[in-house]
Design a protein around this motif. Structure first.
Motif, PDB file in Angstrom:
ATOM      1  N   TYR A  59       0.840  -1.199   0.000  1.00  0.00           N
ATOM      2  CA  TYR A  59       0.000   0.000   0.000  1.00  0.00           C
ATOM      3  C   TYR A  59       0.870   1.243   0.000  1.00  0.00           C
ATOM      4  O   TYR A  59       0.593   2.191  -0.718  1.00  0.00           O
ATOM      5  CB  TYR A  59      -0.922   0.017   1.231  1.00  0.00           C
ATOM      6  N   LYS A  73      -1.615  -5.338   3.218  1.00  0.00           N
ATOM      7  CA  LYS A  73      -2.887  -5.505   3.926  1.00  0.00           C
ATOM      8  C   LYS A  73      -2.721  -6.309   5.208  1.00  0.00           C
ATOM      9  O   LYS A  73      -3.325  -6.005   6.228  1.00  0.00           O
ATOM     10  CB  LYS A  73      -3.902  -6.189   2.998  1.00  0.00           C
ATOM     11  N   MET A 108      -3.444   1.431  -4.951  1.00  0.00           N
ATOM     12  CA  MET A 108      -4.137   1.160  -3.688  1.00  0.00           C
ATOM     13  C   MET A 108      -4.836   2.399  -3.144  1.00  0.00           C
ATOM     14  O   MET A 108      -5.375   2.376  -2.043  1.00  0.00           O
ATOM     15  CB  MET A 108      -3.149   0.638  -2.634  1.00  0.00           C
ATOM     16  N   LEU A 109      -4.839   3.472  -3.920  1.00  0.00           N
ATOM     17  CA  LEU A 109      -5.470   4.718  -3.518  1.00  0.00           C
ATOM     18  C   LEU A 109      -6.949   4.681  -3.875  1.00  0.00           C
ATOM     19  O   LEU A 109      -7.307   4.409  -5.013  1.00  0.00           O
ATOM     20  CB  LEU A 109      -4.794   5.897  -4.214  1.00  0.00           C
ATOM     21  N   GLU A 110      -7.798   4.944  -2.892  1.00  0.00           N
ATOM     22  CA  GLU A 110      -9.240   4.974  -3.130  1.00  0.00           C
ATOM     23  C   GLU A 110      -9.703   6.374  -3.515  1.00  0.00           C
ATOM     24  O   GLU A 110     -10.458   6.558  -4.451  1.00  0.00           O
ATOM     25  CB  GLU A 110      -9.971   4.496  -1.878  1.00  0.00           C
ATOM     26  N   SER A 111      -9.245   7.398  -2.757  1.00  0.00           N
ATOM     27  CA  SER A 111      -9.641   8.778  -3.043  1.00  0.00           C
ATOM     28  C   SER A 111      -8.723   9.733  -2.300  1.00  0.00           C
ATOM     29  O   SER A 111      -7.924   9.318  -1.469  1.00  0.00           O
ATOM     30  CB  SER A 111     -11.087   9.018  -2.599  1.00  0.00           C
ATOM     31  N   HIS A 123      -6.878   8.525   0.957  1.00  0.00           N
ATOM     32  CA  HIS A 123      -7.677   7.450   1.551  1.00  0.00           C
ATOM     33  C   HIS A 123      -7.320   6.173   0.803  1.00  0.00           C
ATOM     34  O   HIS A 123      -7.596   6.040  -0.390  1.00  0.00           O
ATOM     35  CB  HIS A 123      -9.177   7.754   1.423  1.00  0.00           C
ATOM     36  N   MET A 124      -6.694   5.248   1.516  1.00  0.00           N
ATOM     37  CA  MET A 124      -6.226   4.015   0.901  1.00  0.00           C
ATOM     38  C   MET A 124      -7.325   2.948   0.936  1.00  0.00           C
ATOM     39  O   MET A 124      -8.253   3.020   1.737  1.00  0.00           O
ATOM     40  CB  MET A 124      -4.973   3.514   1.618  1.00  0.00           C
ATOM     41  N   LYS A 125      -7.216   1.956   0.073  1.00  0.00           N
ATOM     42  CA  LYS A 125      -8.225   0.892  -0.015  1.00  0.00           C
ATOM     43  C   LYS A 125      -8.312   0.035   1.242  1.00  0.00           C
ATOM     44  O   LYS A 125      -9.303  -0.646   1.447  1.00  0.00           O
ATOM     45  CB  LYS A 125      -7.956   0.002  -1.235  1.00  0.00           C
ATOM     46  N   ASN A 126      -7.292   0.095   2.103  1.00  0.00           N
ATOM     47  CA  ASN A 126      -7.340  -0.665   3.354  1.00  0.00           C
ATOM     48  C   ASN A 126      -7.931   0.163   4.504  1.00  0.00           C
ATOM     49  O   ASN A 126      -7.921  -0.271   5.641  1.00  0.00           O
ATOM     50  CB  ASN A 126      -5.949  -1.180   3.734  1.00  0.00           C
ATOM     51  N   GLY A 127      -8.435   1.364   4.183  1.00  0.00           N
ATOM     52  CA  GLY A 127      -9.068   2.200   5.202  1.00  0.00           C
ATOM     53  C   GLY A 127      -8.150   3.215   5.856  1.00  0.00           C
ATOM     54  O   GLY A 127      -8.606   4.087   6.587  1.00  0.00           O
ATOM     55  N   LYS A 129      -5.694   6.482   6.287  1.00  0.00           N
ATOM     56  CA  LYS A 129      -5.605   7.839   5.757  1.00  0.00           C
ATOM     57  C   LYS A 129      -4.162   8.305   5.900  1.00  0.00           C
ATOM     58  O   LYS A 129      -3.606   8.273   6.990  1.00  0.00           O
ATOM     59  CB  LYS A 129      -6.500   8.804   6.546  1.00  0.00           C
TER      60      LYS A 129
END
Length: 152
Positions: A59, A73, A108-111, A123-127, A129
């Motif tokens: 990540y 993860k 692995m970046l969500e937003s 905000h990473m895909k594993n929750g 920040k």
């Protein structure tokens, strides 16, 4: 787009061939993804075992107290590499610097969202920040909004 998969006899002969009219950002992404699939790192786990793990599972990398850690993860590994080396070596695999101490995996970046004083949160895909510092915020916004990574 046509996709062809052929079974071969020897692992050494495995390859991916991309035939395209133009090298677009999407083609570059496919190229980076394929390269990352075969890349492995070695690191020391929390229980002091030297283990190998795929680069695609990372990540982010973080520098703490003269050590560099790779976060997946399931595990955190101490790796024998400087943060700037990870940034340079894995830039082609969508890893970018987001602060003085963190290089994150864009796959692995969500937003991203705004924070105070010109900074952002990744905000990473594993929750998790991660803070994107002001120094790297503009470049990160360009990348996430679809601009080229080569832009500064």
């Amino acid at each position: 787009m046509k996709v062809t998969v052929r079974k071969i006899l020897k692992k050494e002969e495995e390859q991916v061939v991309i035939e395209c009219v133009e090298i677009t950002p999407e083609i570059k992404d496919i190229h980076s993804y394929v390269l990352a699939k075969g890349c492995e790192l070695s690191g020391m786990s929390a229980d002091q075992r030297l283990e190998r793990f795929p680069l695609q599972d990372v990540y982010y990398f973080e520098a703490l107290d003269e050590k560099v850690f790779a976060y997946t993860k399931e595990q955190i590994y101490e790796i024998k590499m400087r943060l700037y080396e990870a940034e340079q070596l894995y830039e082609a695999y969508h890893f970018v610097r987001c602060s003085k101490s963190v290089v994150l995996n864009l796959m692995m970046l969500e937003s991203i969202s705004p924070a105070l004083n010109g900074r952002f949160f990744a905000h990473m895909k594993n929750g998790e920040k991660l803070m994107i510092s002001r120094q790297y915020a503009r470049k990160m916004k360009q990348i996430v909004m679809g601009g080229s990574r080569d832009e500064s």
